[in-house]
Write an enzyme that holds these catalytic residues in place. Sequence first.
Site, PDB file in Angstrom:
ATOM      1  N   HIS A 106     -44.086 -41.134 -83.536  1.00 12.03           N
ATOM      2  CA  HIS A 106     -43.639 -41.844 -84.742  1.00 12.03           C
ATOM      3  C   HIS A 106     -44.662 -41.898 -85.873  1.00 12.03           C
ATOM      4  O   HIS A 106     -44.348 -42.380 -86.963  1.00 12.03           O
ATOM      5  CB  HIS A 106     -43.231 -43.285 -84.404  1.00 12.03           C
ATOM      6  CG  HIS A 106     -44.393 -44.214 -84.237  1.00 12.03           C
ATOM      7  ND1 HIS A 106     -45.205 -44.173 -83.146  1.00 12.03           N
ATOM      8  CD2 HIS A 106     -44.887 -45.181 -85.045  1.00 12.03           C
ATOM      9  CE1 HIS A 106     -46.149 -45.092 -83.280  1.00 12.03           C
ATOM     10  NE2 HIS A 106     -45.984 -45.719 -84.414  1.00 12.03           N
TER      11      HIS A 106
HETATM   12  N1  UDP Z   1     -42.754 -49.885 -77.353  1.00 12.88           N
HETATM   13  C1  UDP Z   1     -41.595 -50.506 -76.927  1.00 12.88           C
HETATM   14  N2  UDP Z   1     -40.427 -49.807 -76.960  1.00 12.88           N
HETATM   15  C2  UDP Z   1     -40.353 -48.515 -77.385  1.00 12.88           C
HETATM   16  C3  UDP Z   1     -41.544 -47.889 -77.804  1.00 12.88           C
HETATM   17  C4  UDP Z   1     -42.731 -48.612 -77.800  1.00 12.88           C
HETATM   18  O1  UDP Z   1     -41.618 -51.672 -76.512  1.00 12.88           O
HETATM   19  O2  UDP Z   1     -39.255 -47.945 -77.401  1.00 12.88           O
HETATM   20  C5  UDP Z   1     -44.004 -50.643 -77.313  1.00 12.88           C
HETATM   21  C6  UDP Z   1     -45.127 -49.969 -76.585  1.00 12.88           C
HETATM   22  O3  UDP Z   1     -45.048 -50.191 -75.207  1.00 12.88           O
HETATM   23  C7  UDP Z   1     -46.334 -50.609 -77.220  1.00 12.88           C
HETATM   24  C8  UDP Z   1     -45.899 -50.814 -78.642  1.00 12.88           C
HETATM   25  O4  UDP Z   1     -44.483 -50.779 -78.632  1.00 12.88           O
HETATM   26  O5  UDP Z   1     -46.610 -51.871 -76.641  1.00 12.88           O
HETATM   27  C9  UDP Z   1     -46.461 -49.691 -79.444  1.00 12.88           C
HETATM   28  O6  UDP Z   1     -45.910 -49.684 -80.632  1.00 12.88           O
HETATM   29  P1  UDP Z   1     -45.889 -48.388 -81.569  1.00 12.88           P
HETATM   30  O7  UDP Z   1     -46.084 -47.182 -80.761  1.00 12.88           O
HETATM   31  O8  UDP Z   1     -44.653 -48.517 -82.376  1.00 12.88           O
HETATM   32  O9  UDP Z   1     -47.105 -48.670 -82.544  1.00 12.88           O
HETATM   33  P2  UDP Z   1     -48.645 -48.327 -82.506  1.00 12.88           P
HETATM   34  O10 UDP Z   1     -49.210 -48.867 -81.232  1.00 12.88           O
HETATM   35  O11 UDP Z   1     -48.783 -46.853 -82.637  1.00 12.88           O
HETATM   36  O12 UDP Z   1     -49.184 -49.038 -83.689  1.00 12.88           O
END
Ligand code: UDP
Length: 356
Positions: free
Chosen positions: A203
């Site tokens: 993403h």
């Molecule tokens: N996550 C979730 N459902 C999903 C995809 C991700 O609950 O379908 C959780 C994942 O386990 C983690 C968090 O969302 O705890 C990560 O978010 P994301 O990847 O959107 O953001 P980033 O960490 O890259 O800022």
Amino acid sequence: MKKLITVIGARPQFIKAAAVSRSIIESGQINEVIIHTGQHYDVNMSDVFFDELSIPRPNYNLDIHGVSHGAMTGRMLEGIEDILKSEKPDMLMVYGDTNSTIAGALAAKKLHIPVAHIEAGLRSFNMKMPEEINRILTDRISDLLFCPTDTAVKNLEDEGYDSLENQVIKVGDVMQDAALFYSSRAKRPDGIPHGEFVLSTVHRAANTDNPTRLNQIFDGLKRFSEIMPVVLPLHPRTKGALKKNGISTEGITVIDPVGYLEMVWLLQNSSLVCTDSGGLQKEAFFFESPCVTVRDQTEWVELIEFGYNVLANPDSADDIFEKMSGAVKRTDQDWGRDLYGKGAASSLIVNTILDF
Ligand code: UDP
């Protein structure tokens, strides 16, 4: 009783807030007022987390989304400032590196309200990432900088934070607190193939906004899905980019974004994680899955250093496929290392806030 305003707006912040809000409630000494900026708003990107993780309902929802970075941050700044003026909190707390993070910190700092930043000190050293800009600026105006790792502390020292009038404190990672707390509540999502599988998420703007790159990433995943099923909860931004560019996902088990409890099940049962998420790299480690990160650099360098995670070139399907093939075979890992504080971060944060 101290009054703390927490600003959250994006999926990873809801998960982090679940851990910290629980510690706040347990302390019985802090009145937490939550502002949801509305940055993520779908049922499966927002509501599900409040429902499943018992996060206190936001006191305010600014409902700001679907506009450019500048417009979003500007509107948030204005909305948060109004609330701060009427609520008059003792402190404002923000998480991570999103537009909600910088908007909250800036609104408070201008009103001379102390700012606490959770996940301070992370750096990718890539100023093209919107997250890098947000985190550097937020750190600079924060009073309490809660660092998840030694590397984060060192990054701040390298930037001269030792001589500034703020507190840099290593507390560990609140995502590990959440992982430990919810691991026994995992739920199997519908539509998951039996047997071994890879868990994948994509993403990051740098990957979704570049059609050639996005094509390479999905090519690598599709090729690997011929060896082992690839389960991919699809982020709305990526869904839009795939559609716009006519990129197929054939062979990949694409599902809607899942709640955290389902995500924990997927992490617990996956043989490999392949992602460009920040949080998922650590969760792969917490749940003992090797990880391939489809990015040129990562903030979580200790995972690379100890071989839990390996970077794959986002512009090369071949490299992604090869790194996945290599990582899935690794069985020699010592998963016991304490890299993220082993679940004590939230209570350390709350105690520091109470002493401030
Ligand atoms: N996550 C979730 N459902 C999903 C995809 C991700 O609950 O379908 C959780 C994942 O386990 C983690 C968090 O969302 O705890 C990560 O978010 P994301 O990847 O959107 O953001 P980033 O960490 O890259 O800022």
